[in-house]
Structure formats: C-alpha cells, structure tokens
Scaffold this active site. Structure first.
Site, PDB file in Angstrom:
ATOM      1  N   GLY A  11      52.131  26.729   1.142  1.00  0.00           N
ATOM      2  CA  GLY A  11      52.033  27.562  -0.062  1.00  0.00           C
ATOM      3  C   GLY A  11      52.653  28.930   0.205  1.00  0.00           C
ATOM      4  O   GLY A  11      52.341  29.557   1.208  1.00  0.00           O
ATOM      5  N   ARG A  72      55.895  21.467   1.410  1.00  0.00           N
ATOM      6  CA  ARG A  72      54.846  20.811   2.203  1.00  0.00           C
ATOM      7  C   ARG A  72      55.429  19.440   2.554  1.00  0.00           C
ATOM      8  O   ARG A  72      55.738  18.669   1.651  1.00  0.00           O
ATOM      9  CB  ARG A  72      53.573  20.639   1.380  1.00  0.00           C
ATOM     10  N   ASP A 103      47.659  27.037   7.906  1.00  0.00           N
ATOM     11  CA  ASP A 103      47.230  26.124   8.976  1.00  0.00           C
ATOM     12  C   ASP A 103      48.078  24.849   9.077  1.00  0.00           C
ATOM     13  O   ASP A 103      48.352  24.368  10.174  1.00  0.00           O
ATOM     14  CB  ASP A 103      45.728  25.810   8.883  1.00  0.00           C
ATOM     15  N   THR A 125      49.597  33.210   4.203  1.00  0.00           N
ATOM     16  CA  THR A 125      48.871  32.435   3.187  1.00  0.00           C
ATOM     17  C   THR A 125      47.958  33.378   2.418  1.00  0.00           C
ATOM     18  O   THR A 125      47.399  34.303   3.019  1.00  0.00           O
ATOM     19  CB  THR A 125      48.027  31.297   3.804  1.00  0.00           C
ATOM     20  N   ASP A 127      45.184  32.598   1.338  1.00  0.00           N
ATOM     21  CA  ASP A 127      43.786  32.184   1.530  1.00  0.00           C
ATOM     22  C   ASP A 127      43.001  33.002   2.566  1.00  0.00           C
ATOM     23  O   ASP A 127      41.777  32.937   2.606  1.00  0.00           O
ATOM     24  CB  ASP A 127      43.726  30.707   1.936  1.00  0.00           C
ATOM     25  N   ASP A 129      42.652  32.418   5.683  1.00  0.00           N
ATOM     26  CA  ASP A 129      41.780  31.467   6.390  1.00  0.00           C
ATOM     27  C   ASP A 129      42.303  31.029   7.759  1.00  0.00           C
ATOM     28  O   ASP A 129      42.023  29.923   8.207  1.00  0.00           O
ATOM     29  CB  ASP A 129      41.554  30.219   5.512  1.00  0.00           C
ATOM     30  N   ARG A 171      40.760  26.312  -1.614  1.00  0.00           N
ATOM     31  CA  ARG A 171      40.121  24.982  -1.587  1.00  0.00           C
ATOM     32  C   ARG A 171      39.021  24.925  -0.542  1.00  0.00           C
ATOM     33  O   ARG A 171      37.974  24.347  -0.745  1.00  0.00           O
ATOM     34  CB  ARG A 171      41.163  23.905  -1.264  1.00  0.00           C
TER      35      ARG A 171
HETATM   36  O1  F6P Z   1      47.045  27.507   0.547  1.00  0.00           O
HETATM   37  C1  F6P Z   1      47.369  28.307  -0.526  1.00  0.00           C
HETATM   38  C2  F6P Z   1      46.953  27.679  -1.827  1.00  0.00           C
HETATM   39  O2  F6P Z   1      47.392  28.555  -2.842  1.00  0.00           O
HETATM   40  C3  F6P Z   1      45.487  27.368  -1.977  1.00  0.00           C
HETATM   41  O3  F6P Z   1      44.684  28.472  -2.297  1.00  0.00           O
HETATM   42  C4  F6P Z   1      45.522  26.332  -3.079  1.00  0.00           C
HETATM   43  O4  F6P Z   1      44.381  25.529  -3.024  1.00  0.00           O
HETATM   44  C5  F6P Z   1      46.770  25.577  -2.766  1.00  0.00           C
HETATM   45  O5  F6P Z   1      47.594  26.447  -2.024  1.00  0.00           O
HETATM   46  C6  F6P Z   1      47.527  25.055  -3.961  1.00  0.00           C
HETATM   47  O6  F6P Z   1      48.634  24.352  -3.511  1.00  0.00           O
HETATM   48  P1  F6P Z   1      49.844  23.869  -4.424  1.00  0.00           P
HETATM   49  O7  F6P Z   1      50.630  25.067  -4.830  1.00  0.00           O
HETATM   50  O8  F6P Z   1      50.630  22.958  -3.535  1.00  0.00           O
HETATM   51  O9  F6P Z   1      49.232  23.190  -5.599  1.00  0.00           O
END
Ligand code: F6P
Length: 319
Positions: A11, A72, A103, A125, A127, A129, A171
């Site tokens: 992300g 990803r 991560d 990120t 997050d 985290d 998440r």
């Molecule tokens: O890891 C960053 C994040 O924005 C999370 O907070 C979220 O759950 C996820 O990515 C959403 O991913 P995507 O953009 O692939 O839907």
C-alpha cells in the site's frame, strides 16, 4: 557498493517519494549509481528497472503516492518469483536494494537477503504497524487527513444531533483509529487490539444523552468489523439517529506532512549508509527521535503493539 536499486511496494503512503528522493540523492552524493525498480516486486521480476539521476527525483518531495508505482505481488511470495527478481538485479549489476514498504514488503526483502542478495527495509505504510520503529512514513499524514475529516463531520453531527460512526484504515492495527480518536475527541474508539462490548458502547452513549449530549463521534478501525453494523446495532438499541462514514483510500493520498518528509529523508539516507557499510537484512527506524536499525527477521517475528495507555486515556477524557 557501486550500484544500488530502490523500490516501493505494498500500500502506498505519503512520504514514499521523499524517501525515494533521499535514497537517490544520498547514493549519488557518494558516487553510487541508483536504479529505480518500478511496480514493486512485480517490476523487479519483469525487469522494469531504469537508472535514476539527480533530476529524476526533482519536484517530488511534496507529492503523495510513489513515482516508482507500487504493487502487491503473489508471485514474489514463491521461491521461483524471488529467483527471477535476483536474476534481473544481477543482469543490471545491482548489488543491493532499498525496499520501502510495510510488513509484506519486508517479507520479500527478508527472502532476497536469505538468497544472498543484500536488502535494507524502510518503513513506509500509513498503518504505523512495523515493530522496531516509533513511526512509519505516511502515518502522520494519514492521521492529519482523518482529523480533518473528523472535524468536518463533527460540524454536521452537531447541527443534526446525530451519532457518527467513522471507519478508518487498519486491518490489523489500531494506530490510526487510536491517535485520530484521541486527537479528534471521539467519544468511543474501537481498535482490533482491545476487546469491547457493544453494551458498553451503547451505555456510554446513553449516559451522554442523559446529561444532554446531542451528538457523538465513534471511530472504528476497519479490522474491528463493519461500521454499518455497529450503526445498526446502536439505532436498534437507542432512539438516536446514526450515520456512517467510511473514509477509505483518501487516507492514503495527499501531500506528506513536514514530519513525514523529514522522517522519510532521514530513513532513506540511513538505508543507503547501511548498504554502503555492507549491512544487509536490516530495517531502519526511529526510536525516541534517534535513527536505529535492526534485523528485518527480528522485526517480522515481533508483534506490533499499540500504546494501550493512550486507549485508557481516551476513555477517561471522553467520560
Ligand atoms: O496497509 C495499508 C492499508 O491502507 C491498510 O490500512 C488497508 O487495510 C489496506 O492497505 C488496503 O489495501 P488495498 O489498497 O490493497 O485495498
């Protein structure tokens, strides 16, 4: 080391561009050639690799997203995918790479290092985290985006005397919800790291109404469950009007805050220093405003913890 690569993966987060700029400029300053690897590990496997110059990263420090694009990749989780990536790196004569991401991206960097290819991780990120660093690049900007939204929602919540359930990203991590809830004066904050009982959420709202409170803000991390369901449960238990706002991907965009730009510049440059010093399989971070580095595997083996004393504080302040 004479040639290094840089990629962004997973992300995206505001400040990734500032980190790419720092990697490129720091390397060139030390007479090291830098290659941009486009589309994260997907582009690594397919050889989307281009030499970057000083000017390639001009005018990007203030821009959200990532000029290197991101992805990803499922294929890169396989050994075959990882070997394909290493083949491409060898073809270009690249001797080490800086991986900017969360991560999942660190897992890829760990694998490459285990196959004998030096990598250094930079935490990017929203997050917040990644264990081992107090802050990740993008968290502060995302937080400010959420605060701006909460402040605006608060205005209309007051006018219409409604309860708003605001769902934010995260998440598995409640940092955005916790910090935004505390800074935005939310009555209730729900995060995946802390159990909650719906009856408690409802009785807190009830107590507020009894003492004349006409509106409320509840901030929910996406990992907790559906904000829409929470709204329905509140409406069916209490005679109050609710609305749900799911903030979604606006949290991932926008110009990075000064904090994120500075953090990204410091961490990106430190990652290059580590590669120059022959260190591999390391991740950079910040602890008590000092730059640190630690093993990527160590970081991945630990669980990210939110500061539960902040959670307790938010409960006490929104009594
Ligand atoms: O890891 C960053 C994040 O924005 C999370 O907070 C979220 O759950 C996820 O990515 C959403 O991913 P995507 O953009 O692939 O839907």
């Amino acid at each position: 080391m004479k040639k290094i690569g840089v990629l962004t993966s997973g992300g995206d987060s505001p400040g990734m561009n500032a980190a790419v700029r720092a990697v490129v400029r720091k390397a060139i300053y030390h007479n090291i050639e830098v290659y941009g690897i486009y589309q994260g590990y997907t582009g690594l496997m397919t050889g989307q690799i281009k030499k970057l110059e000083l000017g390639s990263v001009g005018d990007i420090i203030h821009r959200g997203g990532t000029v290197l694009y991101s992805a990803r990749s499922e294929e890169f989780k396989t050994e075959e995918g990882q070997k394909k990536g290493i083949e491409q790196l060898r073809k270009f004569g690249i001797e080490g790479i800086v991986v900017i991401g969360g991560d999942g991206s660190y897992r890829g960097a760990e694998k490459l290092t285990q196959h004998g290819f030096p990598c250094v991780g930079v935490p990017g990120t929203i997050d917040n985290d990644i264990p081992g660093t107090d802050f990740t690049i993008g968290f502060d900007t995302a937080l400010n985006t959420v605060i701006d939204a909460i402040d605006k929602i608060r205005d209309t919540a007051t006018s219409h005397e409604r309860t708003y359930i605001i769902e934010v990203m995260g998440r598995h991590a409640g940092d955005i919800a916790l910090w935004a809830g505390l800074a935005g004066g939310a009555e209730t904050i729900l995060i995946p790291e802390a159990d909650y009982k719906m009856e408690e959420v409802i009785s807190r709202l009830e107590r507020g109404h009894e003492r004349g409170k006409r509106h409320s803000i509840i901030v929910v991390a996406e990992g907790v469950g559906s904000a829409v369901d929470i709204g329905k449960q509140i409406e069916s238990s209490l005679n109050i009007e609710t609305r749900v706002s799911i903030l979604g991907h606006i949290q991932r965009g926008g110009s990075p805050t000064a904090f994120d730009r500075v953090l990204a510049s410091r961490l990106g440059a430190r990652a290059v220093e580590l590669l120059m010093a022959g260190k591999e399989g390391r991740a950079v971070g910040i602890q008590s405003n000092k730059l640190v580095d630690f093993s990527i595997s160590e970081a991945l083996s630990q669980k990210h913890e939110v500061d539960l004393s902040m959670y307790q504080l938010s409960t006490e302040l929104s009594i």
